[in-house]
Structures are given as C-alpha cells and as structure tokens.
Design a protein around this motif. Sequence first.
Motif, PDB file in Angstrom:
ATOM      1  N   ALA B  68     -17.440  21.049  -7.698  1.00 14.64           N
ATOM      2  CA  ALA B  68     -17.134  21.492  -6.333  1.00 14.64           C
ATOM      3  C   ALA B  68     -18.404  21.679  -5.513  1.00 14.64           C
ATOM      4  O   ALA B  68     -18.466  21.311  -4.340  1.00 14.64           O
ATOM      5  CB  ALA B  68     -16.338  22.797  -6.368  1.00 14.64           C
ATOM      6  N   ALA B  69     -19.436  22.263  -6.123  1.00 12.19           N
ATOM      7  CA  ALA B  69     -20.657  22.543  -5.376  1.00 12.19           C
ATOM      8  C   ALA B  69     -21.362  21.249  -4.975  1.00 12.19           C
ATOM      9  O   ALA B  69     -21.849  21.107  -3.856  1.00 12.19           O
ATOM     10  CB  ALA B  69     -21.589  23.409  -6.212  1.00 12.19           C
ATOM     11  N   ARG B  71     -19.908  18.394  -4.513  1.00 15.03           N
ATOM     12  CA  ARG B  71     -19.099  17.781  -3.490  1.00 15.03           C
ATOM     13  C   ARG B  71     -19.359  18.424  -2.129  1.00 15.03           C
ATOM     14  O   ARG B  71     -19.527  17.735  -1.135  1.00 15.03           O
ATOM     15  CB  ARG B  71     -17.616  17.936  -3.866  1.00 15.03           C
ATOM     16  CG  ARG B  71     -16.678  17.163  -2.985  1.00 15.03           C
ATOM     17  CD  ARG B  71     -15.323  17.038  -3.629  1.00 15.03           C
ATOM     18  NE  ARG B  71     -14.820  18.357  -4.025  1.00 15.03           N
ATOM     19  CZ  ARG B  71     -13.840  18.554  -4.879  1.00 15.03           C
ATOM     20  NH1 ARG B  71     -13.263  17.535  -5.483  1.00 15.03           N
ATOM     21  NH2 ARG B  71     -13.423  19.752  -5.172  1.00 15.03           N
ATOM     22  N   SER B  72     -19.431  19.781  -2.107  1.00 16.02           N
ATOM     23  CA  SER B  72     -19.635  20.424  -0.812  1.00 16.02           C
ATOM     24  C   SER B  72     -21.067  20.202  -0.325  1.00 16.02           C
ATOM     25  O   SER B  72     -21.322  20.157   0.872  1.00 16.02           O
ATOM     26  CB  SER B  72     -19.268  21.907  -0.853  1.00 16.02           C
ATOM     27  OG  SER B  72     -20.152  22.606  -1.674  1.00 16.02           O
ATOM     28  N   HIS B  77     -20.291  20.865   3.892  1.00 14.95           N
ATOM     29  CA  HIS B  77     -19.537  22.096   4.112  1.00 14.95           C
ATOM     30  C   HIS B  77     -18.558  22.264   2.965  1.00 14.95           C
ATOM     31  O   HIS B  77     -18.298  21.350   2.186  1.00 14.95           O
ATOM     32  CB  HIS B  77     -18.784  22.061   5.432  1.00 14.95           C
ATOM     33  CG  HIS B  77     -17.785  20.942   5.481  1.00 14.95           C
ATOM     34  ND1 HIS B  77     -16.527  21.058   4.956  1.00 14.95           N
ATOM     35  CD2 HIS B  77     -17.877  19.677   5.953  1.00 14.95           C
ATOM     36  CE1 HIS B  77     -15.880  19.913   5.107  1.00 14.95           C
ATOM     37  NE2 HIS B  77     -16.681  19.060   5.709  1.00 14.95           N
ATOM     38  N   SER B  78     -18.000  23.439   2.847  1.00 12.13           N
ATOM     39  CA  SER B  78     -17.056  23.713   1.769  1.00 12.13           C
ATOM     40  C   SER B  78     -15.748  24.165   2.376  1.00 12.13           C
ATOM     41  O   SER B  78     -15.601  24.282   3.574  1.00 12.13           O
ATOM     42  CB  SER B  78     -17.620  24.821   0.874  1.00 12.13           C
ATOM     43  OG  SER B  78     -17.570  26.058   1.554  1.00 12.13           O
ATOM     44  N   ARG B  79     -14.755  24.406   1.510  1.00 15.69           N
ATOM     45  CA  ARG B  79     -13.499  25.014   1.963  1.00 15.69           C
ATOM     46  C   ARG B  79     -13.429  26.432   1.391  1.00 15.69           C
ATOM     47  O   ARG B  79     -12.348  26.992   1.232  1.00 15.69           O
ATOM     48  CB  ARG B  79     -12.295  24.197   1.473  1.00 15.69           C
ATOM     49  CG  ARG B  79     -12.160  22.829   2.058  1.00 15.69           C
ATOM     50  CD  ARG B  79     -11.723  22.826   3.504  1.00 15.69           C
ATOM     51  NE  ARG B  79     -10.325  23.192   3.692  1.00 15.69           N
ATOM     52  CZ  ARG B  79      -9.764  23.354   4.899  1.00 15.69           C
ATOM     53  NH1 ARG B  79     -10.490  23.188   5.997  1.00 15.69           N
ATOM     54  NH2 ARG B  79      -8.505  23.671   4.995  1.00 15.69           N
ATOM     55  N   MET B  80     -14.596  26.975   1.073  1.00 16.81           N
ATOM     56  CA  MET B  80     -14.604  28.288   0.442  1.00 16.81           C
ATOM     57  C   MET B  80     -14.563  29.415   1.471  1.00 16.81           C
ATOM     58  O   MET B  80     -15.431  29.482   2.336  1.00 16.81           O
ATOM     59  CB  MET B  80     -15.860  28.449  -0.416  1.00 16.81           C
ATOM     60  CG  MET B  80     -15.886  29.771  -1.186  1.00 16.81           C
ATOM     61  SD  MET B  80     -17.558  30.287  -1.631  1.00 16.81           S
ATOM     62  CE  MET B  80     -17.996  29.056  -2.821  1.00 16.81           C
ATOM     63  N   ARG B 133     -22.804  29.600   0.533  1.00 14.16           N
ATOM     64  CA  ARG B 133     -22.450  28.639   1.592  1.00 14.16           C
ATOM     65  C   ARG B 133     -20.956  28.561   1.883  1.00 14.16           C
ATOM     66  O   ARG B 133     -20.362  27.471   1.873  1.00 14.16           O
ATOM     67  CB  ARG B 133     -22.968  27.240   1.235  1.00 14.16           C
ATOM     68  CG  ARG B 133     -24.477  27.103   1.160  1.00 14.16           C
ATOM     69  CD  ARG B 133     -25.137  27.263   2.515  1.00 14.16           C
ATOM     70  NE  ARG B 133     -26.561  26.900   2.482  1.00 14.16           N
ATOM     71  CZ  ARG B 133     -27.556  27.753   2.165  1.00 14.16           C
ATOM     72  NH1 ARG B 133     -27.279  29.003   1.847  1.00 14.16           N
ATOM     73  NH2 ARG B 133     -28.796  27.326   2.187  1.00 14.16           N
TER      74      ARG B 133
END
Lengths: 347, 347
Positions: B68-69, B71-72, B77-80, B133
């Motif tokens: 996930a990290a 990918r972001s 940006h992330s969806r976190m 982030r």
Amino acid sequence: MVQIPKPPTPASAAVGSVPTSADVARLAGVSRATVSYVLNNTSAVRISEPTRRRVHEAAKELGYVPHAAARSLRAGHSRMVLMPAPTIPVGPLYSQFLSDLQGALGRLDYTVVQYGAVGTHGDEAARAWAELRPVAVLVPGSGLGPQGVAVLKRSGARAVVTLGPETVEGAHALLMDHTAVGRAAAAHLRARGRSRIGVVVPAEPGLEVFSRPRLHGVRHAVHGTGGTGATVIELPLAYDEDDAARLAARWRGLGLDAVFAYNDEYAMLLMRALMDAGVDIPGDTAVIGADDLMLGRLLRPRLSTVHIDLPSGRDLAELVDRAVRDPAAPPERREVLGATVVPRESS
Amino acid sequence: MVQIPKPPTPASAAVGSVPTSADVARLAGVSRATVSYVLNNTSAVRISEPTRRRVHEAAKELGYVPHAAARSLRAGHSRMVLMPAPTIPVGPLYSQFLSDLQGALGRLDYTVVQYGAVGTHGDEAARAWAELRPVAVLVPGSGLGPQGVAVLKRSGARAVVTLGPETVEGAHALLMDHTAVGRAAAAHLRARGRSRIGVVVPAEPGLEVFSRPRLHGVRHAVHGTGGTGATVIELPLAYDEDDAARLAARWRGLGLDAVFAYNDEYAMLLMRALMDAGVDIPGDTAVIGADDLMLGRLLRPRLSTVHIDLPSGRDLAELVDRAVRDPAAPPERREVLGATVVPRESS
C-alpha cells in the motif's frame, strides 16, 4: 488604515507543493543521503554538528516531515504493529486492556496502528492488512486461518499473534479461554446448592465468540460432575428492557433457581426485570454476572460476578517484541485468561 | 512407517524472501508496469483478459500482496484517513459514534487508520501523523493548533477536521459544544424549583475537556437568568465508591437541593452513595446525569438525564470526502452536538 502586506514566508510559499528531502538538501547545501542520515538519526555515519544543525534548520524552515512509508520501503521493514480493530462491541474491560497494550508497544518504539477493515473477514482481511507491510500483527477475535497467517508472513510480518479462543497454525497464540468464565460461575452456583441454571446468551450479533464458550463452560461444570439431576437452560436475551421484561414474565414457568447472566451489564438488566416482576434475588433465583465492573457493587443486592484477569499490556508487548526479534522461533502458546468468582449478595 | 517428504511448494520456497512485483512479472512473462496496472485495476491502460488472468495467477501462486505504501508513493496520495486514537477514556456513546464514522468512511473506500501516539501532544503529535502521509486527518479532542494543521497540510493532507470544543485555524471544525449539556441540565433543575446546584467534576485526568464546559454551561444558565439567589457549587469526585461515600457524608452540610452529576455513570455512583447515606432522591436532592445510557432506566428512582445527539457517521464521512475532493474550499464549521433533557424520576 493602511494594510501592510506581509512578506511571503517559506511556509506560505510552499503551499500547494509538498516539500521533499531534495528541497531540504538544496537549502542546506548537502546531499539527499546526508539529509536522510541526519533526520533518521543514523549512527552508522559520522556527520559534523554544524552540518546536522544546517539540515535540521532547513527542514524546519521548509516544514519538511519525513515520509514513514518511504523510510520503511528503504529500510525494508517497518516498526508498525497492526491491530485490526475488533468488529464486535467490546466492553470497558477489554478496551482498557487494548489501550494498555498500545501504550506498552509505543514505549518499545513500535507504532501501533488500528485498522478497521470493514466488510472483510478472515483470510481476505489478512490480504488487506498485508498491504500495509506491518512488522507484526495482533489479531483479536477469531476468523483468521493458517492461509491468512501465511499471507501476512510472506508480506514481511515477522510475528502474527492471535488473541482468541483457539490456536492458528503458524501464529503465536494468546489463548483466551472463556469456558473458564462459565466453569467458575457454574461451580459457584452449584456450591450454593443451585441445580436449575439459566445461562444468558446475548442476542446481539458478534458476541457468540464469548457467549458460546461461556455457555459450554457452564454445561461442562454441571454435567462433568456426574450430573446429579442438574440442568442448564440457554436464555437468549437482547440488551433491551422490553426483552428482559418478557423473559421475567415467564420466569416462574422456567423453574430456574439460578442464572449466569453473561456479564455484569446483562445481569443488571435481567436482575432489574426480575425484581420488577417480584422475583426475590437471591431467594428465588441467584444471579451472577462477569467482568467485575463498578456497577455491580452499586446494585442492591450487590451483584456477584466473575472477575476476569487479562495479562498486562507490558507482558504482551514484550512477547510481540521477542517474536519480532526472532521470527524463526516456534509459535508460543499461552493461556492468558484467569477467572475468579467474586461472591456478593445476589447469589 | 515411512515418511514421504512433501515436494516444495512455491509458497514454502518463498519463505524468507518477500515476493515482489518483479517476481510476479517474471513468472507471468510480462513487464512490471503491466503487473502494476493489472493489480491496481488501472482502467487507463487496456490489457487483454488472458494477460490479466496470467498476472493474477502468478500473484496468487507466489503469494504476492501489493504494498500500500509503495502504491501511494507512486500515486502521490493515499486513501488513508488518520484518526488519532483519543487519549482519554471515552464512554460507550462516543465509542459507538467513532465506530459508525469508521464504517461510513470505509464504505466510501477510505482506509481508516487509528493511530495511538503515546506521549506526544498537539503540534508535536501532528508531525508524527504527517509522517504517515494521510489524505485526511480527523482529530478528536483539543490540543492541535494552527501550526499542527499547517504541518499536516504541507505533508499532503487535503483535509484536517477537528472534533472538539473550538475551531482551529485552517481546519474544518465539527464543534461539540458541551456547555449546551450543562445549560440543558441547569434549566431543567431550575424549572423544577431547585436553586442550590452541585456540579460533579470528575477527578480523573483528561475529562476536563468535557467537564469544564459542562460546568460553565450550568453557571451560565443559572447566573445568566438574573441570578435570583441561585448558587452553583463545583464537586470534584473520583469514580470510586469511597470518594462517593465521603462526598455523601458531608452532603447535608453543603445544603444542595440538586446535582448535575457529569454523566450517567457518575450519577449512578453518587446517587447510590446519597441513598445509602439516607438522602431522599429527588425529595432532598434532585439528580440528573447525561448520555442517556440504558443503566439510567434500570435505576430506582429512574435517572433523569441529558440525551446527547451526535451527528451520523455517514454525514461526517461525506463531509470528509467533500473536503478531500476540494482541498481549497474554505474551512467548514458545524455545530454537531444536540442536548435534550429526558426527565425521569430522580429530578
């Protein structure tokens, strides 16, 4: 009145673009590697005090914050301990335990992240957790299988620890055997001469993981001792006054002389409904709860309860830390739940 | 008995080394970019069904899980959505609200991460959060200042939303004005003809953020109406039977005819101690709690309370989503706490 425009500050100039370690390196007049060494406190490389100061000042001026994910990607591992958020409503006792555990892991320099994976279960959820690349995963409840453990380990997790009723292949197990709670309650009621025992089973979904083994424990304690005419009856009950009143209204027909009410909150609900229906406690029916909450001491009659001992957050944090340091060690398996009756006036 | 050694499986062969997208690409006979397109479901690039299938099969065989990290980092940006875990003990009402909110954010495809930053506060904590982030940060309680908000935004957070008593510059504010709880309780007690009002202030640290504004609300309601000889007295109380008994023992000397007991749990504790000390409720002293918990309906006399309305998790999740989509929009400010008295028998 004349408004004097403020000079742009480095902070406001940076709005819209996230400062990177390259920006810090440029402003400090050093390499990106030096920025990384200084900000990550790497002791392996000697860097002069003035250079360190220059890097810190540049980072401060630009408002630069290191990127945890980038850092762990470079390092190849993280210090993240993932705790999937429990999907069931947890009581105050268990909340306190989780909070202590998080504090203890934090003091060992782990970053504890609680992750609410909504709508996924078991091994499917494990894939979502693996995407975060945690160094350890602490899984409360049940549902994770050996495949999920394998997915987590292949993604780099050095330790998978389950907190629940059973062991899972490949994972360390902190066994919470709730049959012990039911056994303790039943042994107490039998010792008080009671033989027709009702066991409250909450109607609320998700609590079966606790209520089933508690019921099983009562059955085991009652029938395991020879079964001298004693009976155990399952009593479904929603946490709601109307449902409690309905159960109380048919109480005399059930012919019970004791009830283990799942926990103190359900015990308070049922005891009130029974008293309102004219049932004498403990004369007609002995009542015992579980969890040893403050409220039980405030009830009249004071509520008997099963006190549950959970391990200290510190002990568990140390177990996680040991497991992370030695990922090849064979899975540990520990019984961590203690159950002791606290007799009061209701039984 | 002869033991037949099992052939090594791809999974067991991979133990000790984490499979990467390069391994998947090699096994599937495609480029790393193709692996990334397929596993991240990128619709921008057309990839044939047989190729997609080959990539999925290779990933499954190797036990590869995307990072996930990483990918972001690539996506920028992330969806976190980060929710710092509250550092204070929260009651069942607020726990339920947080859990609903997490569910609603999950359904909007955000990954909700709760992060327990132990031992850091305010703007210092904001730096630790920024390292993860997140795309949005939801901060319960108080302590975050404008500097902390700026740090988070510079690190790429598109929305910072505070849940608490006051607005913070640069952040969206969901205002929870607990003075309204105190005002409602006091207005009820005054309408019942009571004029000497005690207000319980929990001795437990961390609860001041709720107890101070509730006390202030009582003072405001009592003195704001002309102050016709009415008085308000602050009553520190630990959540503990002995402390409650001590307070009850000196009750008659205080000359109070009413008490707002902070919440239902403290109200249950104090009411029991007062009744044990022979104080008639509500004859001598009217008692009102807050939170409208089930337990209040089970007490005798039934406990009057202030019902607190929190916004729905879905509404808040939609606010977060709007803010993420339009990071340049001016900060929203919404009053989200409603307070209504539920009169029962204790007042």
